[in-house]
Design an enzyme around this catalytic site. Structure first.
Site, PDB file in Angstrom:
ATOM      1  CG  ASP A   1      15.805  25.292  14.813  1.00  0.00           C
ATOM      2  OD1 ASP A   1      16.502  24.571  15.523  1.00  0.00           O
ATOM      3  OD2 ASP A   1      16.054  25.527  13.612  1.00  0.00           O
TER       4      ASP A   1
ATOM      5  CG  ASP B   1      14.862  26.099   9.335  1.00  0.00           C
ATOM      6  OD1 ASP B   1      15.028  25.347  10.319  1.00  0.00           O
ATOM      7  OD2 ASP B   1      15.804  26.546   8.649  1.00  0.00           O
TER       8      ASP B   1
ATOM      9  CG  ASP C   1      12.929  22.838  13.746  1.00  0.00           C
ATOM     10  OD1 ASP C   1      13.578  22.563  14.773  1.00  0.00           O
ATOM     11  OD2 ASP C   1      13.396  23.504  12.807  1.00  0.00           O
TER      12      ASP C   1
END
Length: 680
Positions: A357, A572, A576
């Site tokens: 990410d 995080d 995600d």
């Protein structure tokens, strides 16, 4: 042979350097050790004490054999040695037999009793002592794992400012009940989940959502543990107890780690009982067949059978994998990476593709000043260009000095880093969502979005307007600074300030390090605009970039990647979580990460530093090599000792030393992973 995971609990007591701890600040974790932990500690102490008594009585027994008049003395000492050395082995054997299983503990007990039966009491005692020693080493490895992980739990919010009567008082978070009203001050880390009842402010939720900009909170808004109150004083109602907090969930994950065992470990545990039954049957055959097929001395035959039983026992083989993986998990925990079990360590070692990410993972997740362009742009090449740039930053920082917005903090940090002293701002006035203005010295200035400058009659040249318009395409927020006339209208724009979420300093080095370790493909997944994503990917050396994604898009891409390789996903936030679950290994970044991400992930990095990821991958690959070394060595020792016992015959003491020595060696080889060095 007990390889059960020792539970991890929070440390007792608290410590804080300040005289008056602030709610939400970090301090040593509080809480009483559970009865389960007390029981584990007592069991470890008993195991160690019995092993020591076993060793002392064994040495005393061999010494007492020279005192012929007192034959009862060595017998008594050997009996004590057998009782203390075989205590846990008998308990485990009975437990396994009740469950319909045969394990290594039963083999050791039978071999020791057989040795005593043929008059080799010392050899049997030595076997039990070394077997106890290897079990103590295993417990030590487990305990080191537990202590290393508990040490990471020491820093967490421990107290909260709670309403009490007409005032507020500090309370330990463990005693705060659902429904309690608590107060947050600017800078406090939110210790418990809740709902705002009074006040307004901005909260940094970058670890929760991946959004780098703070979220404004007002009555009715939800607050989440682990996030940080940036501005404003808030009252909020607690909605979850401390036992349901982020760190409590981490502890629970660690306690369950050993339940998720590596594939190699699971295979060996399943094979153990079949192997043990085979060894017992083979031993019985060695005892019964020689007298039937040829004349042979029963004592000699029985002695050789006991030796074969000892050397064929798979103690070293069974402990090879857990000794290495538990030490690796403990070593990783000391360096800020929590693995939820050996299975994830084993999987991470096989990963060849890593998907990242972007926001909060590859980038800082907070705004930083990226450029200051004084107007007119045509004069930027002059000798005084740098002085004009610094003056622009100084004016902008002075205007923002009384603002609580994170962008204001970014500009102030930039001015502070350049040692620029702010001007005294008078008559400050914020324009919510647009900017602010104030009087600096004998002139008034305005800072804000280009639309605000236009509303106040400001204008820019085509080149200056283009510079402001291009900033969003690069992921930057553009602010114009303008001088005001006496009526409050824009007299002229004096410069452009851009602020953006910046790439982590260690990101490029970490990605290069991952490729050096053998990761063949690095992929970036982000919801940002494509130009921003592609520029970030180019600067970091990322192989494949996917932009403008929703959570379901990330999931789809990760699923496609898993079709052609072993994939780890690093993220995080809540957005995600689906991709983390779909990957072969999900890795959550940051100790303050969202509960959903940490619950979904297989590995939790306690720090946002990407070097922790590099260390985790390096450790996983080293642990795989150590396991291979242990398995190869253990199998080679068993085959060698069994071959020698059946061919030339070896004394039982030599077989005992070879068997238990190999067990101790694989434990020590595994414990090397506790001291694994950083890959950076």
């Amino acid at each position: 042979m007990n390889t059960e995971q020792i539970p991890c609990e929070s440390d007792q007591g608290a410590s804080d350097d300040s005289d008056r701890p602030s709610p939400g600040k970090t301090a040593a974790a509080q809480g009483q050790p559970s009865s389960e932990t007390d029981s584990s500690k007592r069991g470890q102490r008993l195991e160690l004490n019995l092993m020591i008594i076993c060793g002392v009585s064994l040495i005393a027994g061999i010494a007492a054999e020279s005192f012929a008049p007192f034959r009862w003395l060595p017998l008594s000492l050997y009996a004590l040695c057998y009782a203390t050395g075989g205590y846990f082995g008998v308990i485990e054997s009975v437990r396994s037999l009740r469950a319909g299983k045969v394990d290594v503990d039963l083999l050791m007990v039978l071999a020791a009793l057989g040795a005593a039966y043929v008059g080799a009491a010392f050899e049997g005692g030595m076997l039990l002592f070394l077997f106890s020693l290897s079990n103590v080493l295993q417990s030590h490895a487990l305990d080191r794992s537990r202590k290393a992980i508990r040490a990471l739990m020491k820093l967490r919010p421990t107290e909260l400012l709670c309403q009490s009567g007409s005032g507020f008082e500090l309370r330990p978070i463990e005693s705060v009940e659902v429904g309690t009203i608590a107060r947050l001050r600017p800078g406090d880390r939110i210790a418990l989940d809740g709902q705002v009842t009074e006040g307004q402010g901005d909260v940094d939720e970058s670890s929760l959502t991946g959004e780098s900009m703070p979220v404004q909170k007002s009555p009715g808004s939800e607050l989440f543990a682990g996030t940080i109150n940036l501005t404003g004083s808030l009252l909020f109602r607690i909605t979850k107890r401390a036992s349901e907090s982020t760190l409590a969930r981490i502890i629970a994950m660690v306690e369950k780690a050993q339940a998720r065992k590596a594939r190699t470990e699971r295979f060996l545990e399943k094979a153990e009982q079949y192997y043990a039954v085979g060894v017992i049957l083979f031993t019985l055959a060695l005892i019964a067949l020689p007298p039937l097929l040829a004349e042979s001395d029963f004592s000699e035959t029985f002695y050789r059978a006991m030796t074969v039983m000892v050397v064929a026992s798979p103690c070293a083989l069974i402990i090879s994998t857990p000794a290495a993986f538990l030490a690796a998990i403990a070593g990783a925990a000391k360096r800020g990476a929590l693995f939820k079990g050996g299975v994830h360590l084993e999987r991470l070692a096989a990963v060849d593709t890593i998907a990242f990410d972007k926001t909060g993972t590859l980038t800082e997740g907070k705004p930083t000043l990226t450029a200051a362009l004084p107007f007119p742009l045509q004069t930027l090449e002059g000798s005084d260009a740098e002085e004009r740039r610094l003056e622009l930053i100084r004016i902008a920082a002075s205007l923002e000095s009384q603002s609580e917005h994170p962008i204001a903090r970014a500009i102030e940090r930039a001015a502070s880093d350049l040692d620029l002293k702010p001007l005294l701002a008078r008559d400050f006035q914020a324009i919510p969502g647009k900017g602010a203005w104030a009087t600096l010295g004998d002139a008034s200035y305005l800072i804000g979005r280009p639309s605000l400058i236009a509303e106040r009659g400001g204008s820019t040249s085509p080149e200056e307007a283009q510079a402001a318009e291009q900033a969003p395409a690069r992921g930057e927020t553009a602010l114009l600074v303008a001088r005001l006339d006496h009526t409050g209208r824009c007299e002229r724009a004096i410069g452009l300030i851009t602020v953006a979420d910046t790439i982590r300093p260690e990101a490029r080095e970490a990605i290069a390090g991952l490729k050096a370790l053998g990761i063949r493909k690095i992929v970036m997944l982000t919801g940002d605009a494509r130009p921003v994503a592609e520029e970030t990917g180019r600067r970091l050396g990322i192989d494949e970039v996917h932009a403008e994604l929703l959570p379901e898009d990330k999931l789809r891409i990760v699923e496609r990647l898993t079709e052609s390789g072993k994939v780890a996903m690093v993220g995080d936030g809540v957005n995600d979580a689906p991709a983390l679950a779909a990957a072969h290994v999900g890795i959550a970044m940051g100790a303050a990460g969202t509960d959903v991400a940490m619950e979904t992930a297989d590995v939790v990095l306690m720090s946002n530093h990407l070097g922790r990821l590099l260390d985790a991958v390096s450790l996983a690959r080293k642990s795989r090599r150590v396991v291979a070394q242990n398995l190869s060595f253990s199998l080679a020792v068993i085959l060698t000792l069994v071959s020698l016992s059946l061919s030339v015959g070896i004394p039982l003491p030599l077989g005992v030393v070879g068997h238990e020595g190999s067990t101790v060696l694989v434990c020590l080889n595994g414990l090397r992973l506790l001291a694994h060095r950083s890959a950076r």
